[in-house]
Enzyme design. Structure first.
Site, PDB file in Angstrom:
ATOM      1  N   GLU A 153     -49.948  -9.450  14.203  1.00 21.79           N
ATOM      2  CA  GLU A 153     -49.412  -9.230  15.557  1.00 21.79           C
ATOM      3  C   GLU A 153     -50.252 -10.073  16.517  1.00 21.79           C
ATOM      4  O   GLU A 153     -51.474  -9.891  16.597  1.00 21.79           O
ATOM      5  CB  GLU A 153     -49.528  -7.747  15.920  1.00 21.79           C
ATOM      6  CG  GLU A 153     -48.966  -7.431  17.294  1.00 21.79           C
ATOM      7  CD  GLU A 153     -49.182  -5.976  17.712  1.00 21.79           C
ATOM      8  OE1 GLU A 153     -50.272  -5.422  17.435  1.00 21.79           O
ATOM      9  OE2 GLU A 153     -48.279  -5.400  18.336  1.00 21.79           O
ATOM     10  N   SER A 182     -53.295  -0.188  18.274  1.00 17.21           N
ATOM     11  CA  SER A 182     -53.133  -1.192  17.215  1.00 17.21           C
ATOM     12  C   SER A 182     -53.100  -0.529  15.829  1.00 17.21           C
ATOM     13  O   SER A 182     -53.544   0.615  15.664  1.00 17.21           O
ATOM     14  CB  SER A 182     -54.291  -2.180  17.291  1.00 17.21           C
ATOM     15  OG  SER A 182     -55.503  -1.477  17.125  1.00 17.21           O
ATOM     16  N   CYS A 210     -45.445  -3.605  22.655  1.00 19.81           N
ATOM     17  CA  CYS A 210     -45.253  -3.336  21.226  1.00 19.81           C
ATOM     18  C   CYS A 210     -43.818  -3.593  20.819  1.00 19.81           C
ATOM     19  O   CYS A 210     -43.509  -3.672  19.646  1.00 19.81           O
ATOM     20  CB  CYS A 210     -45.629  -1.902  20.913  1.00 19.81           C
ATOM     21  SG  CYS A 210     -44.500  -0.746  21.686  1.00 19.81           S
ATOM     22  N   PHE A 239     -54.005  -0.170  26.333  1.00 18.03           N
ATOM     23  CA  PHE A 239     -54.107  -0.774  27.667  1.00 18.03           C
ATOM     24  C   PHE A 239     -52.762  -1.210  28.244  1.00 18.03           C
ATOM     25  O   PHE A 239     -52.627  -1.363  29.447  1.00 18.03           O
ATOM     26  CB  PHE A 239     -55.054  -1.996  27.621  1.00 18.03           C
ATOM     27  CG  PHE A 239     -54.403  -3.237  27.060  1.00 18.03           C
ATOM     28  CD1 PHE A 239     -53.596  -4.041  27.871  1.00 18.03           C
ATOM     29  CD2 PHE A 239     -54.550  -3.601  25.730  1.00 18.03           C
ATOM     30  CE1 PHE A 239     -52.972  -5.174  27.360  1.00 18.03           C
ATOM     31  CE2 PHE A 239     -53.930  -4.726  25.213  1.00 18.03           C
ATOM     32  CZ  PHE A 239     -53.138  -5.513  26.026  1.00 18.03           C
ATOM     33  N   LYS A 247     -57.549  10.514  26.770  1.00 19.20           N
ATOM     34  CA  LYS A 247     -58.580   9.460  26.736  1.00 19.20           C
ATOM     35  C   LYS A 247     -57.814   8.141  26.872  1.00 19.20           C
ATOM     36  O   LYS A 247     -57.317   7.594  25.899  1.00 19.20           O
ATOM     37  CB  LYS A 247     -59.352   9.529  25.412  1.00 19.20           C
ATOM     38  CG  LYS A 247     -60.746   8.926  25.412  1.00 19.20           C
ATOM     39  CD  LYS A 247     -60.815   7.470  25.790  1.00 19.20           C
ATOM     40  CE  LYS A 247     -60.274   6.540  24.735  1.00 19.20           C
ATOM     41  NZ  LYS A 247     -60.203   5.116  25.191  1.00 19.20           N
ATOM     42  N   GLU A 303     -59.983   2.124  27.942  1.00 18.11           N
ATOM     43  CA  GLU A 303     -61.138   1.799  28.794  1.00 18.11           C
ATOM     44  C   GLU A 303     -60.905   0.503  29.569  1.00 18.11           C
ATOM     45  O   GLU A 303     -61.684   0.164  30.457  1.00 18.11           O
ATOM     46  CB  GLU A 303     -62.430   1.718  27.947  1.00 18.11           C
ATOM     47  CG  GLU A 303     -62.469   0.605  26.898  1.00 18.11           C
ATOM     48  CD  GLU A 303     -61.754   0.961  25.579  1.00 18.11           C
ATOM     49  OE1 GLU A 303     -60.743   1.681  25.597  1.00 18.11           O
ATOM     50  OE2 GLU A 303     -62.215   0.468  24.525  1.00 18.11           O
TER      51      GLU A 303
END
Ligand code: NAD
Length: 497
Positions: free
Chosen positions: A382, A227, A282, A150, A174, A177
């Site tokens: 994290e 992740s 990240c 995301f 993909k 979402e």
């Protein structure tokens, strides 16, 4: 119900027939922006079949034509940059300036993809044996898939499909979402740039849809960013299904502050790298390692962090936006509570953060923990929020040893005015992307994004020359022409003669 987000299959923007969907929300208000469907198995199959059919003609499309598509695409992305950034800010909550940065860093990859002819040049050696020459070509693989997180809904899809497609592959994306509308805008502009039907598809969904791609027999390679647990799953499932895979994962990035660093610039850099994008990067700095006399600057850091505050995307005063979802915010608040419970000193607490006029936003204020030990949960996991941990050591060697003992290896930096310290750090630290007085050393696309250890599973990294290798197969051709050469009898050995 809000409008259904379309999918892009076979060159058409289509509604999904799925009866499963979730709302896409504005993280500052919870207003519903759209409803994202979870593609059916038949829709995934149709997307892959369309990409497979398009591959037969796209692979034969001359490379200058493929490069011209990218030239046109980068032009359109630049033209509509602010428009894309605005939509991106609405669905991610990012400030407008940060949203523009997200789009821009994707455009840079498309610019690089325009250079695909040079990037795909093979190698040639004449006379590898008498009158025998060898040359190599890079050829596309077929249908490739991309699964994106995301936090960069423009940049990360643009790390993937432009390079894959420029190399002659076709692609099924993909996207996350949580913010699928920006990737759809990218697809619309790709069509406007002249992308042939079936070269790119976009399908939506979550685990089930991802697994359908990872196990699909017609997909040759999988690019994933997300992740660590999901990256491990993607890596294992893709390799078990005999696919090529690159899986970029989570991180815990340390910045080392030496006592000879320029103090004001160092603290500014630290605050930006820890809190920018609400810590949802990240490559965000989540651990500051103060060395020796630099420990005296920790109160100045707390003071500087207390001056930044989140706000809505269109506020000039907002340093950063909300977290992506209430769940993400609650997860961060749980970490903050855990940090206090395990005995870390909360020097600045952003748990109870409010923004006037936005009572429903997923706000977390800047948070700073001192007295952190490496066995604490807040150090081991994290957090992915604007939460910075402080470690204190006496020597650079201890800082390097701490970083190398951490399982992640995405990014790190050192702030110093000593060339010797910087040289030692860059050589000894076991992290793939190192900044020297640069807090977030994300390489530009002529290099590759090179996370190490548990921040990356695979071999070839994202974008740059390594992406060209990832999205192609090498073919070597060894040839001889019998011109004026007498027969010499059969060669019974492996040596070329
Ligand atoms: P995520 O792992 O939850 O989701 C990433 C993608 O995987 C999404 O498309 C999602 O739909 C899909 N997914 C989620 N659960 C799945 C499952 N069980 N099986 C299969 N697919 C699944 O990540 P996120 O929260 O969207 O993104 C944040 C994470 O991404 C952070 O850990 C961050 O460090 C990482 N990240 C890494 C990089 C990098 O370059 N290393 C860059 C950006 C983000």
């Amino acid at each position: 119900m809000a409008a259904l987000v379309k999918m892009f299959i076979g060159g058409e923007f289509v509604d999904s027939a799925s009866n499963e969907s979730i709302p896409v929300t504005n993280p500052a208000t919870q207003a519903v922006l759209g409803e994202v469907p979870f593609a059916t198995g038949a829709e995934i199959d149709r997307a892959v079949a369309s990409a497979q059919a398009a591959f037969q003609t796209w692979r034969e499309t001359p490379i200058p034509e493929r490069a011209r598509l990218m030239l046109k695409y980068q032009d359109l992305l630049k033209r509509y940059q602010d428009d894309i950034a605005k939509g991106l800010a609405l669905e991610t909550g990012k400030t407008f300036a940060d949203a523009q940065g997200d789009v821009w860093r994707g455009i840079e990859v498309v610019e690089h993809a325009c250079n695909v002819a040079t990037l795909m040049m093979g190698e040639t050696v004449e006379n590898v044996a008498r009158r025998i020459d060898t040359q190599s070509y890079l050829q596309p693989l077929g249908v490739c898939a991309g699964i994106t997180p995301f936090n960069f809904p423009a940049m990360i899809p643009l790390w993937m499909f432009p390079m894959a497609i420029a190399c002659g592959n076709t692609f099924v994306l993909k996207p996350s979402e949580q913010d699928p509308m920006t990737p759809m805008r990218l697809a619309e502009l790709f069509v406007e740039a002249g992308a042939p039907q079936g070269v790119l598809q976009v399908v939506h969904g979550g685990k089930q849809q991802v697994d359908a791609l990872l196990t699909h027999p017609d997909i040759k390679a999988v690019s994933f960013v997300g992740s660590v647990p999901v990256a491990e799953h993607v890596y294992r499932t893709s390799t078990a299904n005999l696919k090529r895979v690159q899986a970029l994962a989570g991180a815990k990035n340390h910045m080392v502050i030496m006592p000879d660093a320029p103090k004001a610039q160092t603290i500014d850099s630290l605050v930006g790298a820890a809190c920018g994008a609400a810590g949802q990067r990240c490559m965000a700095i989540s651990v500051a390692v103060f060395v020796g006399a630099a420990k005296a600057w920790i109160p100045d850091l707390a003071q500087a962090m207390s001056k930044v505050a989140p706000g809505p995307w269109d506020s000039k005063d907002a340093a950063y936006g909300p977290q992506i979802s209430p769940q993400a915010r609650n997860r961060i608040l749980d970490f903050i509570a855990k940090g206090k419970e395990e005995g870390a000193a909360c020097l600045l607490d952003g748990s109870d953060c409010r923004v006037a006029g936005y009572p429903n936003g997923n706000w977390v204020g800047p948070t700073l923990f001192g007295g952190v030990r490496t066995d604490m949960t807040i150090y081991r996991e994290e957090i992915f929020g604007p939460v910075l941990l402080v470690l204190e050591v006496d020597e650079l060697d201890q800082a390097i040893a701490t970083i190398n003992a951490n399982p992640y290896g995405n990014g790190t930096s050192i702030f110093t005015s000593s060339g010797g310290a910087a040289r030692r750090f860059q050589h000894e630290v076991e992290v793939g992307q190192v900044g020297i007085n640069v807090p977030i050393p994300v390489p530009l696309p002529f290099f590759s994004f090179t996370g190490w250890r548990r921040s990356f599973f695979g071999d070839q990294h994202a974008y740059g020359k390594q992406a060209v290798r990832f999205y192609t197969e090498t073919k070597t051709i060894t040839s001889r022409w019998f011109d004026d050469v007498a027969a010499t009898g059969p060669n019974m050995t492996i040596r070329l003669q």
